[in-house]
Design an enzyme around this catalytic site. Structure first.
Site, PDB file in Angstrom:
ATOM      1  N   HIS A 121       1.208  -7.406  28.367  1.00 39.01           N
ATOM      2  CA  HIS A 121       1.073  -7.507  26.915  1.00 39.01           C
ATOM      3  C   HIS A 121       2.466  -7.633  26.304  1.00 39.01           C
ATOM      4  O   HIS A 121       3.384  -6.891  26.670  1.00 39.01           O
ATOM      5  CB  HIS A 121       0.368  -6.262  26.366  1.00 39.01           C
ATOM      6  N   HIS A 167       7.990 -10.758  18.054  1.00 42.81           N
ATOM      7  CA  HIS A 167       6.851  -9.958  17.633  1.00 42.81           C
ATOM      8  C   HIS A 167       6.825  -9.981  16.108  1.00 42.81           C
ATOM      9  O   HIS A 167       7.612  -9.287  15.457  1.00 42.81           O
ATOM     10  CB  HIS A 167       6.986  -8.527  18.164  1.00 42.81           C
ATOM     11  N   ASP A 519       8.325  20.114  36.117  1.00 41.34           N
ATOM     12  CA  ASP A 519       9.138  18.940  36.435  1.00 41.34           C
ATOM     13  C   ASP A 519       8.369  17.959  37.309  1.00 41.34           C
ATOM     14  O   ASP A 519       7.732  18.344  38.301  1.00 41.34           O
ATOM     15  CB  ASP A 519      10.420  19.359  37.160  1.00 41.34           C
TER      16      ASP A 519
END
EC number: 3.1.4.11
Length: 562
Positions: A121, A167, A519
């Site tokens: 995308h 965009h 973590d």
């Protein structure tokens, strides 16, 4: 035994004994069961490979390859494998849960609508959706990772004389269209010969559409697939399209309808007149050039969502199309019209794209699209996170060629014509996955000493889960193994599965912290349909999906059909 020291303050040091990676008890028992006098001969290893690992077609040459591999690790003995050599084999890349040879094995002669496609995308963006740079770099990286669908947004330049990639409506930078086309041409078939679909989300007037058409034809030449009448009612197959580039966008008429529908008027008669006037303008000014040079360029026609949610899935028995919808539309339709989605995608292509508020280029759950047959689940490849790991896991299948055949349950209807409903609460259990996670190693080699804990070795735990149809989706976690670089969990889990062919196995390892966020210590997603049974070495990946050099888990997989 080696010791490891952690400085707590200027006058205090904590020391911990460092254990080496050693075989769990069950692995020792397997070795003794399949060996004699503490040595495992070639014939005995072959028996283990066939009976435990399920590799029915293995022969003595396969075992000799294993022996040759172990010679380079210094754990081979001429009289056969001792326990350490056997353990090193089990943890080697030779013993991957996926087939070691990345070969395309699925039938590739069916229409495109029968496959999931590795889909990007806004493929030109390097970061977020608002103000990041546009570049050819993410296009190149995506293609070299096996992505088969590249998306470019085309807008008129400030002068109105050129088409550019950006965009629209944001502060993202502009990239040159020709550079993007060249990047696709040069990298399209580096890792896979199967076709690349170039999705053009164009916002161009007819004169610039004509210009883009000439650029595309000149750049791709004979690689450009030109659609014929043969493929109006069904799509061609990936096999027939090897080394071809397909263009997917809206034909001029649909482009005009989209432009008008985005206007402010809500009066149908006014909107219809605007469409007619626009079409007449094209007819008078540029009909021949637009129809021939642009419309005939399109091999996958992008249709409009006519009639909204109520009628968009009706389809046309005389024509196949590609329909695009947002993740919100998909979510709503999946809850209310799941079988209709499955039926639509048996012939047509369905593309899902992220909602516009994902400014940070995050992604959505791809499983929802896949279990309903959506072929193009479009992702922001420049991001990372659990959903992108699932995307990467799905397309490890079928040799990593970027095309994965949809299971038959999505392609054929039941004996009474009933269509598969992935959200049904009445799906029968087909098989049970029994999964055991023994141990792990390699963190001490891939991470600095104080990466996880400043004052002690890490406290690892593993989380394993299935992503699939709702009834199959589940997850579990092991206990925490405290202060260990080589955790031993020896924990077994069971997953009853209704649609195993649509399931992904997701594994994450974390270091437990009581006062702060746990973590991250590695992850992997695997297509369950390709996981080999037996005791396997599962290599883990980092957040971006890159494989660690040494970190891996030792696991056992058993699939028991009912």
């Amino acid at each position: 035994m080696k010791k490891e020291s952690f400085k707590v303050c200027f006058c205090c040091v904590r020391s911990f004994k460092v254990k080496s990676s050693e075989p769990p008890e069950e692995i020792k028992n397997l070795f003794h069961e399949y060996s004699k006098d503490e040595r495992m001969s070639a014939d005995e290893l072959l028996r283990f490979v066939i009976q435990v690992q399920g590799e029915k077609h293995a022969d003595i040459s396969h075992v000799k390859d294993i022996f040759h591999l172990l010679k380079h690790h210094g754990v081979f003995h001429p009289r056969g494998l001792h326990l350490e050599g056997f353990y090193r084999y089990l943890l080697s890349d030779f013993n991957s849960p996926l087939p070691p040879a990345r070969e395309v094995w699925q039938d590739m002669n069916l229409p495109l609508s029968h496959y999931f496609l590795y889909t990007g995308h806004n493929s030109y963006l390097t970061g977020n959706q608002l103000n990041s740079d546009s570049s050819i770099v993410p296009i190149v990286e995506a293609l070299r990772k096996g992505v088969r669908v590249i998306e470019l947004d085309l807008w008129p330049s400030s002068s109105g004389k050129e088409a550019e990639v950006r965009h629209g409506g944001t502060l993202t930078s502009v990239e040159d269209l020709q550079k993007c086309l060249d990047a696709v041409k040069e990298n399209a078939f580096v890792v896979s010969d199967y076709p690349v679909v170039l999705t053009l989300e164009d916002h161009l007037p007819p004169n610039l559409q004509k210009k883009v058409a000439k650029m595309v034809c000149k750049t791709f030449g004979e690689s450009l697939f030109q659609c014929t009448d043969e493929y109006v009612e069904r799509f061609p197959s990936p096999e027939s399209l090897k080394k071809k580039i397909l263009i997917s966008t809206k034909p001029p008429k649909e482009y005009l309808q989209t432009q008008v529908s985005q206007g402010s008027t809500t009066d149908d008669s006014v909107r219809a007149k605007k469409i007619a006037d626009a079409e007449e303008q094209v007819h008078e000014d540029d009909e021949e050039s637009v129809a021939v040079e642009y419309k005939d360029l399109i091999s996958i026609h992008a249709g409009n969502r006519k009639g909204g949610m109520k009628n968009c899935l009706n389809g046309d028995p005389k024509r196949v199309i590609r329909l695009s919808m947002s993740e919100q539309w998909l979510d709503t339709l999946a809850k209310t019209r799941g079988p209709d989605l499955v039926k639509f995608t048996q012939r047509n292509l369905l593309r899902i794209f992220p909602k516009t508020t994902r400014f940070d280029s995050s992604n959505y759950d791809p499983i929802i699209g896949w279990i309903h047959g959506a072929q193009m689940v479009a992702f922001n490849m420049q991001s990372h996170g659990r959903f992108l790991w699932m995307m990467q896991g799905m397309f490890k299948a079928n040799g990593g060629c970027g095309y994965v055949k949809k299971p038959d349950v999505l392609l054929t209807n039941g004996p009474g014509g009933e269509i598969f409903d992935p959200c049904s609460q009445n799906l029968p259990i087909k098989t049970t996955l029994k999964l055991k996670i023994y141990t792990g190693e390699g963190w001490n080699m891939d991470f600095p000493l104080h990466h996880f804990d400043r004052y002690s070795p890490p406290d690892f735990y593993a989380k394993v889960g299935i992503a699939g149809v709702p009834l199959d989706t589940a997850s579990y976690r092991t206990e925490v193994d405290t202060d260990e670089w080589f955790p031993i969990w020896d924990k077994e889990f069971e997953f009853p599965l209704r649609v195993p062919e649509l399931a992904l196995l997701c594994i994450t390892v974390k270091d437990y912290d009581s006062n702060t966020q746990n973590d991250f210590a590695g992850q992997i997603c695997l297509p369950l349909s390709e996981v080999r049974p037996g005791v396997r070495a599962v290599r883990l990946h980092d957040r971006a999906g890159e494989v660690y050099k040494h970190v891996r888990l030792l696991m056992r997989f058993v699939l028991e059909p009912l």
